[in-house]
Enzyme design. Structure first.
Site, PDB file in Angstrom:
ATOM      1  N   TYR A  84     -33.192   8.258 -62.509  1.00 23.59           N
ATOM      2  CA  TYR A  84     -33.481   8.166 -63.940  1.00 23.59           C
ATOM      3  C   TYR A  84     -33.816   6.724 -64.335  1.00 23.59           C
ATOM      4  CZ  TYR A  84     -32.979   9.109 -68.954  1.00 23.59           C
ATOM      5  OH  TYR A  84     -33.213   9.248 -70.296  1.00 23.59           O
ATOM      6  N   LYS A 108     -37.422   5.300 -65.776  1.00 22.03           N
ATOM      7  CA  LYS A 108     -37.607   4.676 -67.093  1.00 22.03           C
ATOM      8  C   LYS A 108     -38.109   3.228 -66.962  1.00 22.03           C
ATOM      9  CE  LYS A 108     -36.491   8.336 -69.481  1.00 22.03           C
ATOM     10  NZ  LYS A 108     -37.502   9.093 -70.239  1.00 22.03           N
TER      11      LYS A 108
HETATM   12  P1  NAP Z   1     -33.339  17.553 -73.492  1.00 20.34           P
HETATM   13  O1  NAP Z   1     -32.326  17.818 -74.535  1.00 20.34           O
HETATM   14  O2  NAP Z   1     -33.007  17.938 -72.088  1.00 20.34           O
HETATM   15  O3  NAP Z   1     -34.749  18.192 -73.900  1.00 20.34           O
HETATM   16  C1  NAP Z   1     -35.858  17.915 -73.072  1.00 20.34           C
HETATM   17  C2  NAP Z   1     -37.034  18.789 -73.436  1.00 20.34           C
HETATM   18  O4  NAP Z   1     -38.079  18.480 -72.485  1.00 20.34           O
HETATM   19  C3  NAP Z   1     -36.712  20.288 -73.295  1.00 20.34           C
HETATM   20  O5  NAP Z   1     -37.394  21.011 -74.254  1.00 20.34           O
HETATM   21  C4  NAP Z   1     -37.247  20.588 -71.893  1.00 20.34           C
HETATM   22  O6  NAP Z   1     -37.625  21.933 -71.702  1.00 20.34           O
HETATM   23  C5  NAP Z   1     -38.468  19.692 -71.825  1.00 20.34           C
HETATM   24  N1  NAP Z   1     -38.810  19.474 -70.426  1.00 20.34           N
HETATM   25  C6  NAP Z   1     -38.002  18.995 -69.444  1.00 20.34           C
HETATM   26  N2  NAP Z   1     -38.616  19.077 -68.266  1.00 20.34           N
HETATM   27  C7  NAP Z   1     -39.826  19.637 -68.496  1.00 20.34           C
HETATM   28  C8  NAP Z   1     -40.906  20.013 -67.665  1.00 20.34           C
HETATM   29  N3  NAP Z   1     -40.844  19.869 -66.336  1.00 20.34           N
HETATM   30  N4  NAP Z   1     -41.997  20.561 -68.230  1.00 20.34           N
HETATM   31  C9  NAP Z   1     -42.068  20.758 -69.562  1.00 20.34           C
HETATM   32  N5  NAP Z   1     -41.064  20.437 -70.412  1.00 20.34           N
HETATM   33  C10 NAP Z   1     -39.954  19.892 -69.870  1.00 20.34           C
HETATM   34  O7  NAP Z   1     -33.667  15.980 -73.444  1.00 20.34           O
HETATM   35  P2  NAP Z   1     -33.582  14.907 -74.631  1.00 20.34           P
HETATM   36  O8  NAP Z   1     -32.228  14.314 -74.598  1.00 20.34           O
HETATM   37  O9  NAP Z   1     -34.120  15.441 -75.887  1.00 20.34           O
HETATM   38  O10 NAP Z   1     -34.558  13.792 -74.009  1.00 20.34           O
HETATM   39  C11 NAP Z   1     -35.896  13.618 -74.464  1.00 20.34           C
HETATM   40  C12 NAP Z   1     -36.427  12.300 -73.926  1.00 20.34           C
HETATM   41  O11 NAP Z   1     -35.591  11.235 -74.388  1.00 20.34           O
HETATM   42  C13 NAP Z   1     -36.415  12.214 -72.399  1.00 20.34           C
HETATM   43  O12 NAP Z   1     -37.538  11.505 -71.939  1.00 20.34           O
HETATM   44  C14 NAP Z   1     -35.146  11.433 -72.105  1.00 20.34           C
HETATM   45  O13 NAP Z   1     -35.206  10.772 -70.865  1.00 20.34           O
HETATM   46  C15 NAP Z   1     -35.139  10.478 -73.274  1.00 20.34           C
HETATM   47  N6  NAP Z   1     -33.811   9.936 -73.567  1.00 20.34           N
HETATM   48  C16 NAP Z   1     -32.745  10.757 -73.779  1.00 20.34           C
HETATM   49  C17 NAP Z   1     -31.494  10.214 -74.007  1.00 20.34           C
HETATM   50  C18 NAP Z   1     -30.260  11.075 -74.219  1.00 20.34           C
HETATM   51  O14 NAP Z   1     -29.139  10.552 -74.085  1.00 20.34           O
HETATM   52  N7  NAP Z   1     -30.391  12.341 -74.594  1.00 20.34           N
HETATM   53  C19 NAP Z   1     -31.347   8.820 -74.037  1.00 20.34           C
HETATM   54  C20 NAP Z   1     -32.456   8.006 -73.838  1.00 20.34           C
HETATM   55  C21 NAP Z   1     -33.687   8.579 -73.610  1.00 20.34           C
HETATM   56  P3  NAP Z   1     -36.638  22.958 -70.908  1.00 20.34           P
HETATM   57  O15 NAP Z   1     -35.321  22.901 -71.598  1.00 20.34           O
HETATM   58  O16 NAP Z   1     -37.321  24.244 -71.050  1.00 20.34           O
HETATM   59  O17 NAP Z   1     -36.575  22.437 -69.504  1.00 20.34           O
END
Ligand code: NAP
Length: 246
Positions: A151, A155
């Site tokens: 991860y 990033k």
């Molecule tokens: P999340 O809750 O897991 O949601 C991710 C979304 O992306 C889901 O709708 C998922 O669909 C979709 N996705 C994942 N893999 C995919 C694929 N192979 N093809 C198409 N769609 C896909 O994640 P989140 O926390 O909202 O994170 C969103 C972004 O913010 C990411 O880039 C993450 O790295 C970044 N981020 C998150 C955090 C955190 O703590 N949450 C912190 C910093 C940055 P499915 O559920 O159907 O797989």
């Protein structure tokens, strides 16, 4: 100051859950025509019902599927706003990190951003239009985090992709920035940080004393996409309650 996108087409990847869903809803409220890309059809159906967006179902871990989805998004009309939000986290220690998990993490978190950005930028340049792109990075791009080898690497790579895109797309008046959130309360955040033994020490390093909500991140993304941010280009904007400056 009011952000208004006036019917511009906005592609959001990973719009089915968490931060991506929040961004899609906010951009819709600000007047954008949202094109939601995600993996689970049921999530896309629910979002379409709520905001009337276009939807494209695709597994962005697959390079050909990502290219086809990006081509479909661009073929539907000029895309002037793009949010590369889709991302995954597969927590593993460095010594236990598998090649499969590493490759999949890089494919979704970095390669899909490359593929969508190329498709959108090529179409904008051909049409002599301007645009704005935001990449969803993380505080994990700038510090090492235990059990987050793939991860953190993904990033860090996404920040570098953002910088090179900013250099090459700037002359075409396509702005490119990243947002770098701390732990955010989404299904991913819950999966990686739900255990109080892990969340406690992380929380203690955030001067504002809380994790981020999806809306904290969505507001930063909407700002960077907006004309109010017209001179902001090539930045990595922490949305981290001060974690990175502590
Ligand atoms: P999340 O809750 O897991 O949601 C991710 C979304 O992306 C889901 O709708 C998922 O669909 C979709 N996705 C994942 N893999 C995919 C694929 N192979 N093809 C198409 N769609 C896909 O994640 P989140 O926390 O909202 O994170 C969103 C972004 O913010 C990411 O880039 C993450 O790295 C970044 N981020 C998150 C955090 C955190 O703590 N949450 C912190 C910093 C940055 P499915 O559920 O159907 O797989």
């Amino acid at each position: 100051m009011q952000i208004q996108f006036n019917g511009q087409r906005a592609v959001v990847t990973g719009a089915g859950k968490g931060i991506g869903r929040e961004i899609a809803v906010l951009l819709h409220k600000c007047g954008a025509k949202v094109v939601a890309v995600s993996r689970t059809q049921a999530d896309l159906d629910a979002l379409r019902k709520e905001i009337g967006c276009e939807t494209i179902q695709a597994d962005l871990a697959d390079a050909s599927a990502a290219q086809a989805a990006a081509a479909k998004a661009v073929a539907g009309g000029p895309v002037t706003l793009l949010v590369n939000n889709a991302g995954i986290s597969i927590p593993q220690s460095f010594l236990a990190t598998t090649v499969e998990a590493f490759d999949k993490t890089l494919a979704v978190n970095v390669r899909s951003a490359l593929v969508f950005s190329q498709a959108v930028a090529k179409a904008l340049i051909a049409a002599k239009k301007t645009g704005a792109i935001v990449n969803l990075s993380s505080q994990a791009s700038m510090v090492g985090i235990v059990d987050h080898t793939a991860y953190c690497a993904s990033k860090g790579a996404l920040d570098q992709l953002t910088r090179t895109m900013a250099l090459e797309l700037g002359p075409h008046q396509i702005r490119v920035n990243a947002v770098n959130p701390t732990v955010t309360l989404t299904p991913m955040g819950e999966m990686a940080w739900g255990d109080p033994k892990k969340s406690g020490p992380m929380l203690a390093k955030i001067p504002l004393g809380r994790f981020a909500y999806p809306k904290d991140v969505a507001h930063a993304v909407a700002y960077l996409l907006s004309e109010q941010a017209d001179m902001i280009h090539g930045v990595m904007l922490p949305v981290d309650g001060g974690f990175l400056s502590a």
